[in-house]
Design a protein around this motif. Structure first.
Motif, PDB file in Angstrom:
ATOM      1  N   GLY A   1      57.162  17.575 -66.392  1.00  0.00           N
ATOM      2  CA  GLY A   1      56.689  16.509 -65.522  1.00  0.00           C
ATOM      3  C   GLY A   1      55.661  17.048 -64.559  1.00  0.00           C
ATOM      4  O   GLY A   1      55.086  18.120 -64.763  1.00  0.00           O
ATOM      5  N   VAL A   2      55.423  16.321 -63.486  1.00  0.00           N
ATOM      6  CA  VAL A   2      54.383  16.676 -62.517  1.00  0.00           C
ATOM      7  C   VAL A   2      54.988  17.485 -61.386  1.00  0.00           C
ATOM      8  O   VAL A   2      55.857  17.001 -60.653  1.00  0.00           O
ATOM      9  CB  VAL A   2      53.695  15.418 -61.960  1.00  0.00           C
ATOM     10  CG1 VAL A   2      52.646  15.790 -60.922  1.00  0.00           C
ATOM     11  CG2 VAL A   2      53.066  14.614 -63.103  1.00  0.00           C
ATOM     12  N   LEU A   3      54.524  18.718 -61.224  1.00  0.00           N
ATOM     13  CA  LEU A   3      54.984  19.576 -60.144  1.00  0.00           C
ATOM     14  C   LEU A   3      54.218  19.285 -58.854  1.00  0.00           C
ATOM     15  O   LEU A   3      54.787  19.333 -57.763  1.00  0.00           O
ATOM     16  CB  LEU A   3      54.805  21.059 -60.492  1.00  0.00           C
ATOM     17  CG  LEU A   3      55.833  21.704 -61.423  1.00  0.00           C
ATOM     18  CD1 LEU A   3      55.648  21.224 -62.858  1.00  0.00           C
ATOM     19  CD2 LEU A   3      55.728  23.225 -61.370  1.00  0.00           C
ATOM     20  N   ARG A   4      52.925  18.979 -58.994  1.00  0.00           N
ATOM     21  CA  ARG A   4      52.081  18.801 -57.804  1.00  0.00           C
ATOM     22  C   ARG A   4      50.993  17.779 -58.108  1.00  0.00           C
ATOM     23  O   ARG A   4      50.389  17.802 -59.181  1.00  0.00           O
ATOM     24  CB  ARG A   4      51.458  20.129 -57.405  1.00  0.00           C
ATOM     25  CG  ARG A   4      50.830  20.158 -56.008  1.00  0.00           C
ATOM     26  CD  ARG A   4      50.431  21.556 -55.623  1.00  0.00           C
ATOM     27  NE  ARG A   4      50.180  21.641 -54.185  1.00  0.00           N
ATOM     28  CZ  ARG A   4      49.069  22.152 -53.654  1.00  0.00           C
ATOM     29  NH1 ARG A   4      48.102  22.622 -54.431  1.00  0.00           N
ATOM     30  NH2 ARG A   4      48.895  22.209 -52.340  1.00  0.00           N
ATOM     31  N   ASP A   5      50.722  16.896 -57.140  1.00  0.00           N
ATOM     32  CA  ASP A   5      49.668  15.893 -57.286  1.00  0.00           C
ATOM     33  C   ASP A   5      49.160  15.530 -55.899  1.00  0.00           C
ATOM     34  O   ASP A   5      49.732  14.687 -55.216  1.00  0.00           O
ATOM     35  CB  ASP A   5      50.201  14.649 -58.012  1.00  0.00           C
ATOM     36  CG  ASP A   5      49.109  13.605 -58.264  1.00  0.00           C
ATOM     37  OD1 ASP A   5      47.941  13.874 -57.945  1.00  0.00           O
ATOM     38  OD2 ASP A   5      49.441  12.535 -58.776  1.00  0.00           O
ATOM     39  N   ILE A   6      48.097  16.225 -55.469  1.00  0.00           N
ATOM     40  CA  ILE A   6      47.525  15.977 -54.144  1.00  0.00           C
ATOM     41  C   ILE A   6      46.016  15.778 -54.277  1.00  0.00           C
ATOM     42  O   ILE A   6      45.434  16.041 -55.337  1.00  0.00           O
ATOM     43  CB  ILE A   6      47.808  17.142 -53.173  1.00  0.00           C
ATOM     44  CG1 ILE A   6      47.069  18.406 -53.624  1.00  0.00           C
ATOM     45  CG2 ILE A   6      49.305  17.388 -53.039  1.00  0.00           C
ATOM     46  CD1 ILE A   6      47.011  19.480 -52.557  1.00  0.00           C
TER      47      ILE A   6
END
Length: 340
Positions: free
Chosen positions: A297-302
């Motif tokens: 899945g998504v660990l980081r999204d900034i």
């Protein structure tokens, strides 16, 4: 004047007429199929889409999608994609690479593309082996791996793609599995929607030279206990019965049984939007060999400034200040002389 709207895009619009030449059972087929399903949903036509690859089995990818493509040289796909995006910000640019191509000779280019936050999508196929050159160990092969180039077992400490991407301050870092097509498609869609660099590692099987490398993450009987499916804002829960979780014990993560060792309220909560990469890095370090489930899945999204936008702002500013410029004048000015 009445004009009719363009018909919606379909997977067939992105289907190449080239014969697909991967080994039977290769995980690349599943990734290609997922990509062809995702591309039409983005609303970006094929002539505005570019796939750039390096060298390796994964790097055949541009031939198998009906878009623009560049089959470049070993490890240099991120550099070429950076130049392309900087000169044509209107294009949707994808980098297709592998653990050998992207993390050995291409490691330097990969980390700088990520740290610069170029608005490109980097998909790294990780099969933990060199497939195209017939089975040598790769930068992600585990210690002790016996291959043609390590007959007594690999002694190199392996690289972990997610950890590298997070350490480079990647603004979108995620992972999926080749055979989990629903999860993979959703992950690719989110990567494409992200403004800035997106990095997606795909656990991918090499059926000939490293078959079963990810069995613990794929087998129906074991995957629920060995994978941690991330969901923003939710506690880190996994297991066949959803009765296991991860909490912090001081600075160290630990696996606990919910209801026996602790309650749900004590578990770590996933926050993919945290400005600090600390939690994302911790998740990237959860390893099967240490007794942890591995995150997908998504660990980081900034969000952060995009390299190509800032670069072009500087170019426009220079033009406004000094004019368009003239290459011949530039080359001929200053301390120059003529040899008779």
């Amino acid at each position: 004047m009445i004009t009719s709207a363009a018909p919606p895009l379909t997977p067939q619009d992105f289907a190449s007429d080239q014969e697909i030449r991967w080994c039977p059972g290769c995980g690349d087929y599943a990734i290609l199929a997922s990509m062809k399903k995702v591309l039409p949903t983005l609303g970006i036509p094929p002539h505005k889409t570019v796939f750039v690859s390096g060298i390796g089995c994964s790097s055949r990818f541009p031939y198998y999608v009906s878009t623009y493509g560049i089959h470049s040289i070993h490890g240099r796909a991120p550099a070429i994609a950076t130049g392309l995006k900087a000169s044509r910000p209107d294009l949707s640019v994808w980098v297709i690479t592998g653990d050998g191509d992207g993390l050995s000779i291409g490691g330097n280019h990969l980390i700088h593309a990520i740290r610069r936050n170029v608005n490109i999508n980097i998909i790294l196929f990780n099969n933990r082996i060199y497939g195209l050159t017939k089975g040598q160990y790769s930068p992600t092969s585990p210690i002790g791996k016996v291959t043609k180039s390590t007959p007594m077992g690999a002694i190199d400490n392996p690289l972990y793609p997610l950890s590298i991407a997070v350490a480079c301050e990647g603004t979108f870092v995620a992972r999926s599995v080749d055979t989990n097509t629903k999860h993979l498609a959703a992950t690719l869609q989110r990567a494409a929607a992200h403004q800035g660099v997106s990095f997606v590692e795909v656990m991918q099987n090499c059926s000939v030279f490293n078959d079963g490398a990810w069995n613990y993450a794929k087998d129906r009987e074991t995957k629920a206990d060995n994978l941690l499916e991330l969901e923003h804002g939710q506690p880190l829960i996994f297991g066949q019965e959803k009765n296991k979780g991860i909490r912090l014990n001081g600075m160290e993560p630990e696996v606990v049984e919910i209801g026996k060792d602790c309650g749900v309220e004590e578990l770590l909560i996933h926050n993919e939007q945290a400005k600090s990469p600390t939690l994302a890095y911790l998740l990237s370090q959860l390893r099967h060999e240490y007794g942890f489930p591995e995150p997908i899945g998504v660990l980081r999204d900034i969000q952060a400034p995009q390299y190509e936008l800032e670069l072009n702002r500087q170019v426009e500013f220079a033009k406004e200040k000094s004019g368009e410029g003239d290459l011949d004048s530039l080359l001929g000015e200053g301390e120059t002389w003529t040899v008779a």
